[in-house]
Design a protein around this motif. Structure first.
Motif, short mmCIF file in Angstrom:
data_model
loop_
_atom_site.label_atom_id
_atom_site.label_comp_id
_atom_site.label_asym_id
_atom_site.label_seq_id
_atom_site.Cartn_x
_atom_site.Cartn_y
_atom_site.Cartn_z
N CYS A 28 1.00 -1.28 -0.09
CA CYS A 28 -0.17 0.09 0.06
C CYS A 28 1.01 1.12 -0.02
CB CYS A 28 -0.91 -0.07 1.32
SG CYS A 28 -2.34 -1.18 1.02
N GLY B 140 2.51 4.65 -0.82
CA GLY B 140 1.95 5.56 -1.44
C GLY B 140 0.52 5.94 -1.74
N ALA B 141 -0.29 4.81 -1.08
CA ALA B 141 -1.74 5.06 -0.99
C ALA B 141 -2.08 6.06 0.06
CB ALA B 141 -2.28 3.67 -0.85
N SER B 142 -3.41 6.35 -0.04
CA SER B 142 -3.81 7.20 1.27
C SER B 142 -3.80 6.68 2.58
CB SER B 142 -5.21 7.85 1.04
OG SER B 142 -6.00 6.70 0.56
N SER B 143 -3.91 5.20 2.61
CA SER B 143 -3.95 4.68 3.71
C SER B 143 -2.98 3.30 3.63
CB SER B 143 -5.50 4.23 4.17
OG SER B 143 -5.33 3.25 5.22
N MET B 144 -2.43 3.00 4.67
CA MET B 144 -1.63 1.70 4.55
C MET B 144 -2.27 0.46 5.09
SD MET B 144 1.51 1.48 3.47
CE MET B 144 2.31 0.22 4.31
#
Lengths: 188, 185
Positions: free
Chosen positions: A168, A170-174
């Motif tokens: 994840c 770089g995604a808004s949430s891990m």
């Protein structure tokens, strides 16, 4: 020994329990019980359970058409099963079982900009395709259709080629929800 | 009475069910035969009408070794250094040219020296051709094999290379190769 019980039914039970007490030892019971406990916990480790997860074996002799053991058992029509051809290196819950598709994220989650890239053989044409395993992030684990494809997977001390870790980045949430498998291209 | 009538028509029902199943199987059979056998990986792409050309070997090496983080177009999440429009600057000075091979995931990659040279040359020409020096010489396998023996401190080396590029006037601005500040969760 004369039974102390008066009624017939009681005598029957008494004879049985006295017999059991005289014939069996407590240690024997404990060892038997322990043996069964171990046997029951070892049963899921047998290859039978893994074969069931990898997909049904086709009738007759096992097919060994491709170099990849996964591709020999793979199918190309049902993306909600672990033996769908693109999932040869998918490690996690299938997005196709979680409200998304083989290459789309379920509502409420977003695809990670980074992905783990592997290659799978398509059993229909025998060609190798590059597949991007892109995690869908932002909701708690989906928990459906856990698949553990291992083709090209390396131990976690080579993290860039290990699929056990959550991708994840770089995604808004891990927070990991499920794994999708998008087609990148056709290999030479 | 009603029940008896139904029972009397059982052979008729069976016959129509058989006819229906034959019709259905012929429909699904023809549906399966329709799409061409090659270049149709599965139901998803068959519906899209997509045809795929094989990827060149260097692009394939990039896809399997770099693209997951650096992105299909040479840029991705803020955590990953952008290649597009940037990576070519490094080849303008010898220390920068060495740095691109000595970055751990290049130096420690499982592929051969020749493959690493091929993928480096491919990504430089694909994502950052405008930043290459006019006299750029492609990496060779032997050069890569020699350079990748070194183990570097990535952050310190990167800082040193960028300072040298700025001092030599090889980058348009001092922060042309700066990495974004990442705020952790």
């Amino acid at each position: 020994m004369t039974p102390i019980s008066s009624t017939r039914f009681d005598r029957l039970i008494e004879a049985f329990t006295r017999g059991a007490a005289q014939r069996s030892s407590r240690r024997g019971f404990l060892s038997q019980c322990g043996l069964w406990l171990i046997a029951a916990s070892a049963l899921p480790l047998l290859p039978v359970a893994r074969r069931a997860q990898a997909g049904e074996q086709p009738a007759g002799k096992p097919v060994r058409k491709f170099a990849s053991a996964f591709a020999n058992l793979a199918q190309t029509s049902d993306s909600t099963r672990c033996n769908y051809w693109r999932y040869c290196a998918s490690d996690g819950y299938l997005c196709a079982c979680c409200g998304g598709g083989p290459n789309t994220c379920p509502p409420g989650t977003s695809p990670s900009p980074t992905s783990w890239i592997g290659s799978c053989i398509n059993p229909d044409d025998g060609k190798t395709y590059l597949i991007a395993y892109r995690d869908c992030c932002g909701q708690d684990s989906c928990g459906r259709c856990l698949c553990l494809g291992q083709e090209g997977d390396m131990p976690s001390y080579r993290p860039q080629v290990n699929n056990d870790i959550v991708w994840c980045f770089g995604a808004s949430s891990m927070v990991y929800h499920c794994s999708s498998a998008g087609l990148v291209g056709l290999a030479e | 009475m009603r029940r008896r009538q139904r029972a009397g028509s059982v052979p008729g029902t069976l016959a129509s069910a058989l006819a229906l199943s034959i019709a259905l199987s012929s429909i699904s059979g023809s549906g399966r035969a329709a799409p061409p056998a090659s270049n149709v990986p599965d139901s998803v792409t068959r519906r899209s009408g997509l045809t795929l050309a094989p990827m060149p070997r260097a692009a394939q090496l990039y896809a399997t070794n770099c693209q997951g983080c650096h992105g299909e177009l040479g840029s991705s999440a803020a955590e990953m250094p952008t290649l597009a429009g940037r990576v070519g600057y490094f080849t303008r000075i010898p220390e920068g040219r060495r740095y691109l091979v000595q970055v751990p995931n290049v130096a420690l990659n499982a592929n051969s020296d020749a493959d690493i040279a091929a993928v480096l040359n491919w990504l430089l020409a694909t994502y950052s051709r405008a930043q290459l020096p006019p006299d750029f010489k492609p990496y060779t396998a032997s050069e890569v094999g020699e350079l990748r023996q070194a183990r570097i401190d990535v952050a310190a080396t990167r800082r040193r290379v960028i300072d040298a590029l700025v001092a030599a006037g090889q980058v348009p601005s001092a922060d042309a190769l700066a990495l974004p500040h990442i705020v952790l969760y």
